[in-house]
Design an enzyme around this catalytic site. Sequence first.
Site, PDB file in Angstrom:
ATOM      1  N   ASN A 113       0.805  -1.235   0.000  1.00  0.00           N
ATOM      2  CA  ASN A 113       0.000   0.000   0.000  1.00  0.00           C
ATOM      3  C   ASN A 113       0.835   1.282   0.000  1.00  0.00           C
ATOM      4  O   ASN A 113       0.435   2.273  -0.596  1.00  0.00           O
ATOM      5  CB  ASN A 113      -1.037  -0.022   1.133  1.00  0.00           C
ATOM      6  CG  ASN A 113      -0.422  -0.105   2.498  1.00  0.00           C
ATOM      7  OD1 ASN A 113       0.657  -0.668   2.674  1.00  0.00           O
ATOM      8  ND2 ASN A 113      -1.095   0.458   3.468  1.00  0.00           N
ATOM      9  N   GLY A 186       2.273  -5.801   7.348  1.00  0.00           N
ATOM     10  CA  GLY A 186       1.232  -6.447   6.542  1.00  0.00           C
ATOM     11  C   GLY A 186       0.025  -6.766   7.393  1.00  0.00           C
ATOM     12  O   GLY A 186      -0.182  -6.187   8.466  1.00  0.00           O
ATOM     13  N   SER A 187      -0.747  -7.724   6.922  1.00  0.00           N
ATOM     14  CA  SER A 187      -2.023  -7.999   7.590  1.00  0.00           C
ATOM     15  C   SER A 187      -1.824  -8.860   8.840  1.00  0.00           C
ATOM     16  O   SER A 187      -0.829  -9.583   8.975  1.00  0.00           O
ATOM     17  CB  SER A 187      -2.951  -8.729   6.611  1.00  0.00           C
ATOM     18  OG  SER A 187      -2.342  -9.930   6.211  1.00  0.00           O
ATOM     19  N   GLU A 208       4.268  -5.082  12.177  1.00  0.00           N
ATOM     20  CA  GLU A 208       3.500  -3.844  11.974  1.00  0.00           C
ATOM     21  C   GLU A 208       2.240  -4.254  11.232  1.00  0.00           C
ATOM     22  O   GLU A 208       2.265  -4.450  10.012  1.00  0.00           O
ATOM     23  CB  GLU A 208       4.325  -2.842  11.156  1.00  0.00           C
ATOM     24  CG  GLU A 208       5.572  -2.331  11.863  1.00  0.00           C
ATOM     25  CD  GLU A 208       5.266  -1.325  12.977  1.00  0.00           C
ATOM     26  OE1 GLU A 208       4.174  -0.732  12.979  1.00  0.00           O
ATOM     27  OE2 GLU A 208       6.124  -1.152  13.850  1.00  0.00           O
ATOM     28  N   CYS A 242      -2.934   1.675   6.530  1.00  0.00           N
ATOM     29  CA  CYS A 242      -3.150   0.917   7.768  1.00  0.00           C
ATOM     30  C   CYS A 242      -3.760   1.762   8.866  1.00  0.00           C
ATOM     31  O   CYS A 242      -4.522   1.273   9.680  1.00  0.00           O
ATOM     32  CB  CYS A 242      -1.832   0.312   8.241  1.00  0.00           C
ATOM     33  SG  CYS A 242      -0.566   1.553   8.534  1.00  0.00           S
ATOM     34  N   GLU A 340     -10.974  -5.699   8.450  1.00  0.00           N
ATOM     35  CA  GLU A 340     -10.396  -4.403   8.128  1.00  0.00           C
ATOM     36  C   GLU A 340     -10.891  -4.003   6.741  1.00  0.00           C
ATOM     37  O   GLU A 340     -10.804  -4.801   5.799  1.00  0.00           O
ATOM     38  CB  GLU A 340      -8.859  -4.539   8.131  1.00  0.00           C
ATOM     39  CG  GLU A 340      -8.129  -3.258   7.835  1.00  0.00           C
ATOM     40  CD  GLU A 340      -6.612  -3.447   7.810  1.00  0.00           C
ATOM     41  OE1 GLU A 340      -6.122  -4.591   7.903  1.00  0.00           O
ATOM     42  OE2 GLU A 340      -5.918  -2.422   7.694  1.00  0.00           O
TER      43      GLU A 340
HETATM   44  P1  NAD Z   1      -0.126  -9.004   3.363  1.00  0.00           P
HETATM   45  O1  NAD Z   1      -0.058  -9.465   4.764  1.00  0.00           O
HETATM   46  O2  NAD Z   1      -1.037  -9.699   2.426  1.00  0.00           O
HETATM   47  O3  NAD Z   1       1.324  -9.032   2.679  1.00  0.00           O
HETATM   48  C1  NAD Z   1       2.466  -8.443   3.260  1.00  0.00           C
HETATM   49  C2  NAD Z   1       3.703  -9.174   2.800  1.00  0.00           C
HETATM   50  O4  NAD Z   1       3.629 -10.544   3.188  1.00  0.00           O
HETATM   51  C3  NAD Z   1       3.914  -9.164   1.292  1.00  0.00           C
HETATM   52  O5  NAD Z   1       5.275  -8.940   1.031  1.00  0.00           O
HETATM   53  C4  NAD Z   1       3.496 -10.568   0.866  1.00  0.00           C
HETATM   54  O6  NAD Z   1       4.230 -11.037  -0.245  1.00  0.00           O
HETATM   55  C5  NAD Z   1       3.796 -11.417   2.079  1.00  0.00           C
HETATM   56  N1  NAD Z   1       2.844 -12.524   2.235  1.00  0.00           N
HETATM   57  C6  NAD Z   1       1.534 -12.548   1.902  1.00  0.00           C
HETATM   58  N2  NAD Z   1       0.967 -13.731   2.236  1.00  0.00           N
HETATM   59  C7  NAD Z   1       1.951 -14.481   2.783  1.00  0.00           C
HETATM   60  C8  NAD Z   1       2.000 -15.808   3.329  1.00  0.00           C
HETATM   61  N3  NAD Z   1       0.932 -16.579   3.374  1.00  0.00           N
HETATM   62  N4  NAD Z   1       3.187 -16.240   3.824  1.00  0.00           N
HETATM   63  C9  NAD Z   1       4.294 -15.452   3.803  1.00  0.00           C
HETATM   64  N5  NAD Z   1       4.294 -14.203   3.274  1.00  0.00           N
HETATM   65  C10 NAD Z   1       3.149 -13.708   2.784  1.00  0.00           C
HETATM   66  O7  NAD Z   1      -0.475  -7.451   3.469  1.00  0.00           O
HETATM   67  P2  NAD Z   1      -0.772  -6.453   2.286  1.00  0.00           P
HETATM   68  O8  NAD Z   1      -2.063  -6.859   1.659  1.00  0.00           O
HETATM   69  O9  NAD Z   1       0.430  -6.277   1.432  1.00  0.00           O
HETATM   70  O10 NAD Z   1      -0.955  -5.080   3.086  1.00  0.00           O
HETATM   71  C11 NAD Z   1      -2.154  -4.713   3.681  1.00  0.00           C
HETATM   72  C12 NAD Z   1      -2.162  -5.012   5.168  1.00  0.00           C
HETATM   73  O11 NAD Z   1      -0.998  -4.482   5.778  1.00  0.00           O
HETATM   74  C13 NAD Z   1      -3.324  -4.354   5.886  1.00  0.00           C
HETATM   75  O12 NAD Z   1      -3.809  -5.225   6.866  1.00  0.00           O
HETATM   76  C14 NAD Z   1      -2.689  -3.126   6.534  1.00  0.00           C
HETATM   77  O13 NAD Z   1      -3.396  -2.650   7.633  1.00  0.00           O
HETATM   78  C15 NAD Z   1      -1.348  -3.652   6.881  1.00  0.00           C
HETATM   79  N6  NAD Z   1      -0.392  -2.560   6.973  1.00  0.00           N
HETATM   80  C16 NAD Z   1       0.123  -2.251   8.196  1.00  0.00           C
HETATM   81  C17 NAD Z   1       1.006  -1.169   8.295  1.00  0.00           C
HETATM   82  C18 NAD Z   1       1.590  -0.747   9.607  1.00  0.00           C
HETATM   83  O14 NAD Z   1       2.525   0.036   9.585  1.00  0.00           O
HETATM   84  N7  NAD Z   1       1.114  -1.229  10.743  1.00  0.00           N
HETATM   85  C19 NAD Z   1       1.341  -0.441   7.158  1.00  0.00           C
HETATM   86  C20 NAD Z   1       0.800  -0.813   5.943  1.00  0.00           C
HETATM   87  C21 NAD Z   1      -0.059  -1.884   5.856  1.00  0.00           C
END
Ligand code: NAD
Length: 467
Positions: A113, A186-187, A208, A242, A340
Amino acid sequence: MIEQLPLRQKVFSQHARNDSWHQRYEYLETLERLITENQAEICKALHLDFKKPEVEALSAEVMPLLKEIRFTQKNLKKWMKLQRVSTPLLLMGSKSYTRFEALGSCLIIAPWNYPIYLSLCPMISALAAGNGVVLKPSEYAPNSSRLLHKLLPKYFKQEQVAVVEGGPETTTALLALPFDHVFFTGSTEVGKHIMKGASQNLARITLELGGKSPTIVDNTADLKLAAQKILWAKFLNAGQTCIAPDYLFVQDSIHHHFIKLLKAELEVFYGTHKDDVRSSKSFARIINRKHADRLKGLLEDALANNASLLAGGEVVLEENYVAPTLLDNVDVHSKVMNEEIFGPILPIFKFKEFSEVVHFINEKPKPLTIYLYSNSELHVRQLMKETSSGTLSINDSMVSMLNPHLPFGGVGASGLGNYHGLYGFETFSHKKAIFKQGWAGKFMAMLFPPYDAGKLEIIKKLIKLKL
Ligand code: NAD
């Protein structure tokens, strides 16, 4: 090939551990050059990925990175110093210190994002702390990922910063390797896999994560300003932030008026007619079809559960377009309130007593941020004392993350650990305890074996002494 990365980055870090602060300062200077010399390319990649408007690319990706670099450079010398700490009377004669030392090899896993900012911001702290870094950008923002893969090796040696592109399989393979620290953004769901993966090597971990950040507006707030700030924060990056307000609670006495304000300000932001909104250059797209479909599903489910559409509602899947949407009368059991949202849909609720909102928030997982628009000190204090969240922000949305003196991170389901400024430097360091015995060291011999009644008496007296 990737198998060698942790060791290679660790060897780099063993040398960097002894760096002077000048050297670390230089690493950050290099990162700053990478950003400033390639600013146009960065904006282009972000636009290709999801039509991120240039103002948003510069204000929410480039600018915070440069501010973080400059703040870190300014304070680095102080942070790297050996710190003397006090010594209790029991250990009189000795001296104690702490020193931040590099962890070694750090894996940074970034989301899509803010694909540039969230890849490079943790890297600032990791480099400042003297680590070798491996970055795994998100496959969902392919243009930004490719750009990082192209640029970072031009500016850094591979053993200091390596970029590995790929999806979940690549991340899983990387997690099996012996990194010293894993920094994941990530999520929450994927965060659980990451924690499990990192445990294979007992790597330290920062998570995070995301979640549902509530926003509250009470009847003492500056309503017009609150409406503008909430809309800006919610629809920036098409709601894919996020710390975006996920849903809104408005006090019943101002509910009607506030909704009128929200609708009016929304038209000022993006236009009056739905075609103006769709062609607005100030509004990004959803990252891909999968997420556009997901948001369409959330919207349809809310409407099927009798939510009323106050604004927006248009979805054009071929363009990954979801209009800025305001919903009223949302059923709390509908899907939009049970995951979310991470998109441009804002459910709005009424409340009468402030304690209802506090209760509602406390029933849910701990959010990344709680926003309150209010001039009531009572409400501020109540939220501060009675709720738990990564951040509590009063009378503004999102900008608190620009203060490097504040830690950034969640709690519980919204995250583990934090960064920015000194907090980031600490996250990517081991705080080593250093103890130097002095003239009183020989007195400890009083307690060495063989034990006898006299020694027992000494320890009993020591326990009683309030030292
Ligand atoms: P995501 O969790 O789908 O992916 C994040 C990373 O993890 C990517 O690099 C992806 O390739 C990897 N990934 C995905 N699935 C995986 C798996 N099963 N096993 C290992 N690695 C895997 O998140 P997203 O869709 O890229 O981002 C959105 C989410 O991130 C939202 O929930 C948002 O709130 C959160 N976010 C948090 C912050 C923060 O600073 N707290 C900032 C930005 C986004």
